[in-house]
Design an enzyme around this catalytic site. Structure first.
Site, PDB file in Angstrom:
ATOM      1  N   PRO A  86      33.477  35.823  49.650  1.00 43.77           N
ATOM      2  CA  PRO A  86      34.396  36.314  48.625  1.00 43.77           C
ATOM      3  C   PRO A  86      33.679  36.404  47.289  1.00 43.77           C
ATOM      4  CG  PRO A  86      35.387  34.542  49.912  1.00 43.77           C
ATOM      5  CD  PRO A  86      33.933  34.569  50.261  1.00 43.77           C
ATOM      6  N   CYS A  87      33.773  37.538  46.634  1.00 42.21           N
ATOM      7  CA  CYS A  87      33.087  37.757  45.351  1.00 42.21           C
ATOM      8  C   CYS A  87      34.143  37.845  44.262  1.00 42.21           C
ATOM      9  CB  CYS A  87      32.233  39.010  45.415  1.00 42.21           C
ATOM     10  SG  CYS A  87      30.932  38.928  46.669  1.00 42.21           S
ATOM     11  N   GLN A  88      34.574  36.696  43.759  1.00 43.47           N
ATOM     12  CA  GLN A  88      35.695  36.661  42.827  1.00 43.47           C
ATOM     13  C   GLN A  88      35.380  37.330  41.500  1.00 43.47           C
ATOM     14  OE1 GLN A  88      38.687  35.719  43.824  1.00 43.47           O
ATOM     15  NE2 GLN A  88      37.757  35.385  45.814  1.00 43.47           N
ATOM     16  N   SER A  91      36.273  40.868  42.730  1.00 47.06           N
ATOM     17  CA  SER A  91      37.525  41.215  43.396  1.00 47.06           C
ATOM     18  C   SER A  91      38.773  40.777  42.641  1.00 47.06           C
ATOM     19  CB  SER A  91      37.558  40.609  44.803  1.00 47.06           C
ATOM     20  OG  SER A  91      37.477  39.209  44.737  1.00 47.06           O
TER      21      SER A  91
END
Length: 396
Positions: A86-88, A91
């Protein structure tokens, strides 16, 4: 010939792992902090030592050392590292909002070429890079949302390529692929990064023709009708017998999902209000909220107006003639985006799994909402299998 080994990071419940396993790779372990998803992985990959399916937050300081101690895996043991960190830092802004801001030129206040790996919100991505740097696999495969390609003219995607090149994967490229092109009954676009040390051509799987797309009707053809649970009813396992089909009528897709599974598992759905069922009965296949009469909107509890816009994507009936739209993890909270095409209810857990191309022998564990979340977060196994076969060609 010895099978190539792989490690799956952020891999619950095991969709990407299942695809690589189907392509002939050997799983060694996985990491994910979602305990229900890890338990599902452990049950469906019994040859992977239980301790090697690690339920842990990979962004924890020194986690790489913790993982090595738990699993005993050393440098040289892993041929391929796969995963979708997950690339917060990317995203959480929201893909739709990003696209509009970039298009309008109104997004300011950040450098044109940000150091993606330096963003403190991207600790999971950093962990992925650390694992690759330590284990030095022959190849790396990373999956993520396709909005990366358009954001800042592709600067984030290019930064990921550069980060992998700096740790030895000079032959790295990316492409946006649609799972529907590889035997999955779902339109699901994802950006895929493939990196190798050797300067060999990056091969991408060849898509099927439009005539060979698998539809919702294909995926649901043999699934028995499902009665709705009573309100507050205790969760059942959802194990039922298959609908009997003649050998002449069963498709290749059904042969794949039904193989080695004597029963249909996880065929459970939600309780629905009577007025919701009444609205379902008025909906043709492919209809959305915007197509409903104002009378039906009021019946649900919302008249015409603001709800018309905000609910367009929240009430949608699938069509048997087309692949599904993208199955997302929000399915755990709201199934009205996935109304069954011929029955007046939302889809079951197993039907969602069918849309993701999980074999029926792949059983999900946890609460019903947890099972929906696991499926929505997963990489479709047949999509992963197509990518894995290309990686195998690159390695050989």
């Amino acid at each position: 010939m010895k099978k190539h080994t792989f490690l799956d990071l952020f891999g619950a419940p095991g969709g990407m792992s299942k695809g690589f396993e189907l392509a002939g790779f050997t799983p060694l372990g996985m990491v994910d902090k979602f305990l229900d998803g890890v338990n599902t992985y452990r049950k469906n990959f019994p040859k992977v030592p239980e301790q090697n399916a690690v339920a842990h937050d990979a962004s924890t300081p020194n986690f790489l050392k913790i993982f090595q101690k738990i699993t005993g895996l050393k440098e040289g043991d892993v041929d391929v590292i796969i995963g979708g960190p997950p690339c917060q830092g990317f995203s959480t802004i929201g893909r739709v909002k990003i696209g509009s801001l970039v298009k309008n030129g109104t997004r300011t206040g950040r450098s044109k070429n940000p150091r993606f790996i330096d963003d403190p919100r991207n600790n999971l991505y950093k962990s992925f890079v650390k694992f690759v740097k330590f284990y030095k696999p022959k190849a790396v495969v990373m999956e993520n949302v396709p909005g990366m390609v358009s954001y800042k003219d592709g600067a984030i995607a290019e930064q990921i390529v550069n980060d992998l090149k700096k740790i030895g994967y000079g032959n790295t490229d990316y492409n946006v692929l649609n799972a529907a092109d590889y035997g999955v009954p779902q339109n699901r676009k994802r950006i895929i990064f493939i990196g190798t040390k050797k300067n060999t051509e990056i091969l991408w799987p060849k898509p099927t023709s439009d005539e060979n797309k698998i539809t919702v009707g294909d995926a649901f053809a043999d699934i028995p009708k499902l009665s709705l649970p009573e309100r507050g009813a205790k969760l059942k396992e959802g194990i039922v017998n298959y609908k009997k089909l003649s050998d002449n009528s069963i498709s290749d897709y059904l042969k794949f999902v039904r193989k080695d599974s004597p029963l249909l598992h996880n065929h459970i759905t939600r309780w629905h209000r009577d007025k919701d069922i009444q609205v379902f009965q008025s909906m043709e296949q492919g209809m959305k909220w915007k197509d409903l009469s104002n009378e039906n909107r009021k019946l649900i509890g919302y008249g015409d107006g603001q709800a018309k816009c905000s609910f367009n994507d929240k009430w949608k009936r699938l069509s048997t003639e087309q692949p599904s739209w993208t199955v997302v993890s929000h399915l755990q909270k709201d199934g009205y985006m996935y109304i069954h095409p011929t029955e007046d209810r939302t889809i079951s857990v197993r039907e969602a799994a069918r849309l993701q191309s999980f074999p029926d022998r792949f059983v999900f564990y946890g609460s019903r909402s947890s099972q929906f979340k696991q499926i929505g977060n997963a990489v479709p196994p047949l999509f992963a299998k197509a990518i894995a076969k290309s990686v195998k060609k690159i390695l050989s």
